[in-house]
Design a protein around this motif. Structure first.
Motif, mmCIF file in Angstrom:
data_model
loop_
_atom_site.group_PDB
_atom_site.id
_atom_site.type_symbol
_atom_site.label_atom_id
_atom_site.label_comp_id
_atom_site.label_asym_id
_atom_site.label_seq_id
_atom_site.Cartn_x
_atom_site.Cartn_y
_atom_site.Cartn_z
ATOM 1 N N GLN A 626 0.711 -1.301 0.128
ATOM 2 C CA GLN A 626 -0.117 0.152 -0.065
ATOM 3 C C GLN A 626 0.883 1.213 -0.074
ATOM 4 O O GLN A 626 1.903 1.381 0.614
ATOM 5 N N ALA A 627 0.283 2.199 -0.514
ATOM 6 C CA ALA A 627 1.238 3.360 -0.546
ATOM 7 C C ALA A 627 1.428 4.114 0.679
ATOM 8 O O ALA A 627 0.422 4.080 1.720
ATOM 9 N N PRO A 628 2.592 4.449 1.246
ATOM 10 C CA PRO A 628 2.697 5.265 2.373
ATOM 11 C C PRO A 628 2.009 6.708 2.144
ATOM 12 O O PRO A 628 1.736 7.135 1.307
ATOM 13 N N SER A 629 1.810 7.131 3.401
ATOM 14 C CA SER A 629 0.774 8.220 3.395
ATOM 15 C C SER A 629 1.621 9.701 2.776
ATOM 16 O O SER A 629 0.818 10.645 2.278
ATOM 17 N N ASP A 630 2.781 9.770 2.487
ATOM 18 C CA ASP A 630 3.551 10.789 1.849
ATOM 19 C C ASP A 630 3.847 10.277 0.375
ATOM 20 O O ASP A 630 4.803 10.803 -0.038
ATOM 21 N N SER A 631 3.169 9.314 -0.373
ATOM 22 C CA SER A 631 3.537 8.924 -1.548
ATOM 23 C C SER A 631 3.791 10.173 -2.536
ATOM 24 O O SER A 631 2.898 11.313 -2.295
ATOM 25 N N THR A 632 4.566 10.373 -3.625
ATOM 26 C CA THR A 632 4.911 11.355 -4.475
ATOM 27 C C THR A 632 4.072 11.712 -5.360
ATOM 28 O O THR A 632 4.326 12.813 -6.058
ATOM 29 N N VAL A 633 3.133 10.970 -5.763
ATOM 30 C CA VAL A 633 2.158 11.126 -6.924
ATOM 31 C C VAL A 633 0.745 11.268 -6.353
ATOM 32 O O VAL A 633 0.272 10.271 -5.672
ATOM 33 N N GLN A 812 21.761 19.930 -19.267
ATOM 34 C CA GLN A 812 21.271 21.375 -18.340
ATOM 35 C C GLN A 812 19.933 21.400 -18.184
ATOM 36 O O GLN A 812 19.385 21.899 -17.196
ATOM 37 N N LEU A 813 19.137 20.581 -18.944
ATOM 38 C CA LEU A 813 17.686 20.406 -18.742
ATOM 39 C C LEU A 813 17.573 19.838 -17.342
ATOM 40 O O LEU A 813 16.914 20.221 -16.701
ATOM 41 N N LEU A 814 18.134 18.703 -17.171
ATOM 42 C CA LEU A 814 17.954 17.958 -16.114
ATOM 43 C C LEU A 814 18.388 18.812 -14.680
ATOM 44 O O LEU A 814 18.023 18.088 -13.657
ATOM 45 N N GLU A 815 19.304 19.526 -14.910
ATOM 46 C CA GLU A 815 19.875 19.994 -13.933
ATOM 47 C C GLU A 815 18.799 21.073 -13.132
ATOM 48 O O GLU A 815 18.934 21.445 -12.097
ATOM 49 N N GLU A 816 17.714 21.413 -13.958
ATOM 50 C CA GLU A 816 16.621 22.128 -13.385
ATOM 51 C C GLU A 816 15.723 21.372 -12.884
ATOM 52 O O GLU A 816 14.485 21.856 -12.075
ATOM 53 N N VAL A 817 15.841 19.938 -12.795
ATOM 54 C CA VAL A 817 14.955 19.110 -12.101
ATOM 55 C C VAL A 817 15.461 18.813 -10.644
ATOM 56 O O VAL A 817 16.499 18.277 -10.609
ATOM 57 N N LEU A 818 14.534 19.222 -9.683
ATOM 58 C CA LEU A 818 14.861 18.984 -8.157
ATOM 59 C C LEU A 818 14.536 17.321 -7.938
ATOM 60 O O LEU A 818 13.495 16.811 -8.383
ATOM 61 N N LEU A 819 15.397 16.906 -7.115
ATOM 62 C CA LEU A 819 14.824 15.283 -6.813
ATOM 63 C C LEU A 819 14.153 15.342 -5.741
ATOM 64 O O LEU A 819 13.785 16.401 -5.063
ATOM 65 N N GLN A 820 13.172 14.292 -5.408
ATOM 66 C CA GLN A 820 12.293 14.201 -4.436
ATOM 67 C C GLN A 820 13.044 14.121 -3.102
ATOM 68 O O GLN A 820 14.025 13.461 -2.896
ATOM 69 N N ASN A 878 5.474 24.986 -2.524
ATOM 70 C CA ASN A 878 5.294 23.596 -2.820
ATOM 71 C C ASN A 878 6.450 22.828 -2.198
ATOM 72 O O ASN A 878 6.378 21.748 -1.673
ATOM 73 N N THR A 879 7.479 23.275 -2.526
ATOM 74 C CA THR A 879 9.014 22.610 -1.817
ATOM 75 C C THR A 879 9.055 22.633 -0.266
ATOM 76 O O THR A 879 9.472 21.590 0.127
ATOM 77 N N ILE A 880 8.448 23.581 0.157
ATOM 78 C CA ILE A 880 8.441 23.549 1.472
ATOM 79 C C ILE A 880 7.450 22.855 2.368
ATOM 80 O O ILE A 880 8.099 22.073 3.163
ATOM 81 N N ARG A 881 6.338 22.660 1.576
ATOM 82 C CA ARG A 881 5.423 21.630 2.054
ATOM 83 C C ARG A 881 6.206 20.283 1.897
ATOM 84 O O ARG A 881 5.917 19.399 2.742
ATOM 85 N N GLU A 882 6.697 19.865 1.036
ATOM 86 C CA GLU A 882 7.488 18.421 0.882
ATOM 87 C C GLU A 882 8.573 18.326 1.688
ATOM 88 O O GLU A 882 8.510 17.086 2.261
ATOM 89 N N ASN A 883 9.259 19.281 2.176
ATOM 90 C CA ASN A 883 10.290 19.147 3.454
ATOM 91 C C ASN A 883 9.596 19.268 4.714
ATOM 92 O O ASN A 883 10.198 18.799 5.823
#
Length: 909
Positions: A626-633, A812-820, A878-883
């Protein structure tokens, strides 16, 4: 020390299909041959008058070890001996069903004597009528006792005759039977006298094969060959002799008593297993029988070729294709054969040679006949279309290998390899296909499959990546599963790894299954967790999401395809939630699938655009928990559709062209499974350490390091496999793992380049696989092209200018993508959030100052709380909420931001 000329034997392949005689200088088992000849001569000199002598020499060896050729060589060597008359070789399996070996022997002697007497009648000085009459009388006496031998009964002859006549003849026959042994000796004496010889030499071949006739031979020797004037040489396998005699001894007890005393009722009532008593008795009787008939001091074992080559006698075995051709030592021949099959590593080469040279001589010869076309001083030419399975066919069938499948469709070879290893529980130990087990049939299977694989990839290059997906990855993750875990009902069954499916789908299923198992807290996997896609979550902002970056109108379709190719998602079984991942293994499997479609297509110039489109779709794969409560999708993310734009541009056509060119560069090259297994395992460990230790927050740099780790692993094992030991010592490559930079790889690459420039190695020629991997346009697309030292070293090693590939670069494109952000349950590391990060009490102003200290100590990016206007607040929020899960509402974040403004937090810094 070089062997002496008289210590060299030669195998002539075109003349070695069948058993043949060899002169003493050419025979391989020289030491045994000299010992047997010496023993025979010793019998003639010392044991002619011995009574109850069993002068039997036993020549032991497995089927195909050269026993028949050995016997033929003995016969040829003693043919002109003045004291010994060598009879024809007797093979009991060729005697008619109602025939008897004793009669066959007597018939051979009679033929020799009659032929000799016939030739002497023309010369009165040589012919003696009395001698002939005496010999005929000995034959008559001997013949009268022959009906008493088993299977030669005369009962039917007297069935309708007068009783008194039958009685008289039967009594006479019984007397003759009692004197049969003496009459046989007399017959031998008379025959030898006529032939002017001292002893007969009888050669028996393959008497251990047929139990009924083989035992008759042994009984004939035991009962009648009790004179020093007949010398016997038996050939066979000692294990078969033992079984043959045991079978006969068991018959002595009768079936009734054995069935009764072996029954459960008898054993239960008597509280004793009597059958063990009979088994011990049979063992003892068999041992004593063998000691009497086949005396240990006269037993000679035909060693394997491996033992012969490594004996103290320094024997050298040479190989020639034909009698007039060039010769090469057997060891050098095998070294060149395996080298052309891609096996150059010393340890691996030795394991292959050890297996083959410990096979029967017949197997070795047939192997060389099928695979070697010509031998010259300069080179050895191999048969590229060889069907090597026929040499070890019985062993392959023994292991249930689908030979027809891999011969007719080589694309299935990795599936057959996996089935064999899983079936025998040897995936972890033998995934490199080294024949190092104690099961000879299993060794034969992996040996043959190794050669077939090396040959198959000359045409089907996708098998390299197919091996990574089906075997190497599976082998490396099984350590995370408990002992006794069944691959058949778990990973293998769920992933479809034994079916001909899309490689990317197989790999993704394996990864997601492995990620979602209950023991994932021990799993340093290959999946990089990403925040969910912006397009599907239907939220505003989210500018650092993968699709936000790649779907930008300024990104070319080729870049978009490459950027999405490593992406996949996991879907939890009991909810609509899931997780988004990026994986280098997914990328490798996609490259493998591109190769597969190219290799298997009739039209080699077929358009790859459709394949690119399919392999860049984000697909969902079932997760087991089952998905954990903080699933990323979010719940509404799993619509299963591609997120790619349908529009295309000319860059896709150019990408297809450069990928086609790259595919063709590795045409008709061979690789050993050993090298691939070592390379992929090294990469797996390196990638696991990278995932465990990296501090990257952006996808571009992390994936750049994944690519460099892969290239470095390929380079190290390519050097170890294909450059000499001396060169490896000169290069002294750094085997450490890379976590933060590509420096180790660059240093290793430069060592190879410098060594080649100095002429110390020929790495530029032999390291073709490394060059091919490093020139892959898709892999190059993820590398940071601004690293001048890295790109310079790659350019020099690959002898290629990578400028034409810059249009596909996505670094360079992927450098703009933040990791989970790593959080409990959803992180690939299984990391846990600090308790204060989930404490709702910190939304109160009274605890804001304490919260600031926690954030600073945690090295939190406080710039996310800067007030930049309403248009930019949401992506930061949104980033703040994730952390910080307790700051879920925008008003909570706004209140904390106002507090920072009041205390002039940013102004003081």
């Amino acid at each position: 020390m070089e062997p002496k000329k008289d210590n060299i034997s030669t195998i002539i392949l075109n003349e070695s299909t069948n058993a043949k005689r060899f002169d003493p200088d050419s025979i391989i088992h020289k030491q045994q041959f000299k010992s047997v000849i010496s023993t025979i001569n010793n019998f003639v000199e010392n044991d002619l008058e011995s009574e109850y002598a069993h002068n039997t020499i036993t020549l032991l060896g497995t089927r195909g070890s050269g026993k028949t050729s050995f016997l033929l060589s003995i016969k040829e060597s003693l043919k002109k001996n003045k004291e010994i008359k060598v009879l024809k070789i007797i093979d009991p399996t060729l005697i008619e069903e109602k025939g008897h070996v004793f009669l066959n022997l007597i018939s051979s002697v009679c033929d020799l004597v009659k032929k000799h007497l016939s030739s002497c009648r023309c010369n009165p000085d040589l012919f003696d009528k009395e001698v002939e009459n005496q010999w005929k009388k000995s034959v008559t006496k001997l013949a009268s006792g022959l009906p008493s031998i088993d299977h030669l009964s005369r009962d039917l002859e007297f069935a309708w005759q007068d009783p008194e006549y039958v009685m008289e003849n039967e009594l006479r026959a019984v007397g003759a039977a009692q004197n049969l042994s003496d009459n046989f000796k007399l017959f031998l004496d008379r025959s030898l006298e006529i032939l002017d010889k001292k002893a007969f030499l009888v050669l028996f071949d393959d008497i251990d094969v047929d139990s009924s006739k083989g035992y008759a031979v042994l009984e004939t020797i035991r009962k009648y060959f009790t004179t020093g004037k007949i010398i016997t040489v038996l050939s066979g396998d000692f294990k078969l002799y033992n079984s043959l005699i045991r079978q006969s001894k068991w018959k002595n007890f009768g079936t009734d008593i054995l069935q009764f005393e072996a029954s459960k009722e008898y054993q239960t009532n008597s509280n004793n297993s009597r059958i063990r008593y009979y088994d011990d008795m049979v063992t003892d009787l068999t041992s004593q029988y063998l000691l009497k008939i086949m005396q240990p001091q006269y037993r000679y074992q035909l060693e394997t070729v491996y033992s012969t080559l490594n004996s103290m006698n320094k024997l050298q075995i040479d190989v020639q294709v034909d009698r007039n051709g060039d010769s090469l030592s057997l060891e050098k021949t095998l070294q060149k054969v395996f080298s052309q099959l891609g096996i150059n590593n010393g340890y691996q080469l030795e394991s292959q040679k050890h297996f083959l040279l410990n096979q029967p001589l017949r197997t070795i010869v047939h192997f060389l006949q099928r695979i070697v076309i010509s031998i010259t001083e300069e080179r050895l030419e191999l048969n590229d279309n060889v069907n090597i399975v026929s040499v070890l066919l019985a062993d392959l069938y023994e292991k249930n290998i689908n030979i027809e499948s891999i011969v007719n469709s080589p694309k299935f070879i990795n599936i057959e390899i996996l089935k064999l290893l899983v079936r025998d529980g040897q995936l972890k130990e033998l995934y490199q296909l080294s024949p190092t087990s104690t099961d000879n049939s299993l060794n034969a299977g992996v040996f043959s499959l190794n050669i077939l694989f090396s040959t198959a990839i000359t045409k089907y290059r996708f098998l390299i990546f197919d091996y990574l997906v089906r075997i190497s990855y599976l082998r490396n993750i099984i350590d995370y599963y408990p002992e006794g875990y069944s691959l058949k009902s778990g990973l293998v069954k769920e992933s479809g790894v034994m079916n001909d499916l899309v490689l990317r789908d197989i790999m993704n299923t394996l990864q997601v299954f492995h990620f979602s198992t209950k023991n994932k807290h021990n799993n340093i996997g290959s999946l990089i967790s990403l925040p969910g896609l912006k397009k599907i979550s239907k939220k505003s902002g989210l500018d650092n999401r993968l699709d936000t970056i790649l779907d930008n109108k300024d990104v070319s379709s080729a870049q978009r395809i490459i950027g999405y190719m490593p992406c996949l998602a996991g879907e939890y079984l009991y909810s609509n939630q899931g997780e988004l991942f990026y994986s280098f293994y997914t990328l490798l499997s996609a490259i493998g699938e591109l190769l597969k479609r190219y290799d298997l297509s009739v039209d080699k110039d077929a358009n790859l655009e459709l394949a690119f489109s399919e392999l860049s779709q984000i697909r969902y794969y079932s997760m087991q928990e089952q998905a954990p409560s903080d699933s990323t999708v979010d719940e509404d993310e799993n619509d299963g559709e591609t997120v790619l734009s349908e529009r295309k541009d000319e860059d896709i056509s150019v990408l297809s062209e450069v990928v086609n060119e790259w595919m063709e560069e590795f045409n008709e090259n061979r690789l050993s499974v050993h090298q691939l297994g070592k390379s992929f395992t090294r990469f797996y460990v390196g990638l696991s350490n990278l995932m465990k230790s990296h501090n990257e927050k952006k996808l571009g740099k992390l994936f750049h390091l994944c690519v460099i780790n892969f290239m470095n692993s390929i380079l190290i094992e390519d050097v170890r496999e294909n450059l000499s030991i001396g060169a490896s010592q000169v290069l002294d490559l750094n085997h450490s793992n890379m976590v933060s930079s590509e420096k180790i790889f660059v240093d290793n690459l430069n060592k190879v380049i410098v060594s080649a420039e100095k002429g110390e190695t020929d790495g530029s020629v032999k390291l073709r696989f490394s060059k091919w991997i490093m020139k892959c346009p898709i892999l190059i697309s993820y590398i940071d092209g601004s690293k001048t030292e890295l790109m310079g070293s790659l350019r020099e090693f690959c002898e290629m200018d990578f400028l034409s590939l810059t249009k596909f670069n996505v670094y360079q494109l992927l450098e703009e993508v933040l990791l989970q952000t790593k959080k409990e349950g959803g992180s690939s590391k299984g990391g846990k959030l600090a308790k204060w990060k989930t404490d709702p009490s910190y939304i109160k102003k009274s605890k804001y100052d304490e919260l600031i200290k926690f954030l600073e100590n945690d090295e939190f990016n406080m710039d996310l709380f800067r007030d930049r206007g309403s248009s930019e607040n949401k992506p930061n929020n949104n980033t703040i909420r994730e952390n910080l899960p307790f700051l879920q509402k925008s008003e909570h974040i706004r209140n904390f931001r106002n507090h920072l403004k009041e205390i002039k937090y940013f102004e003081e810094r």
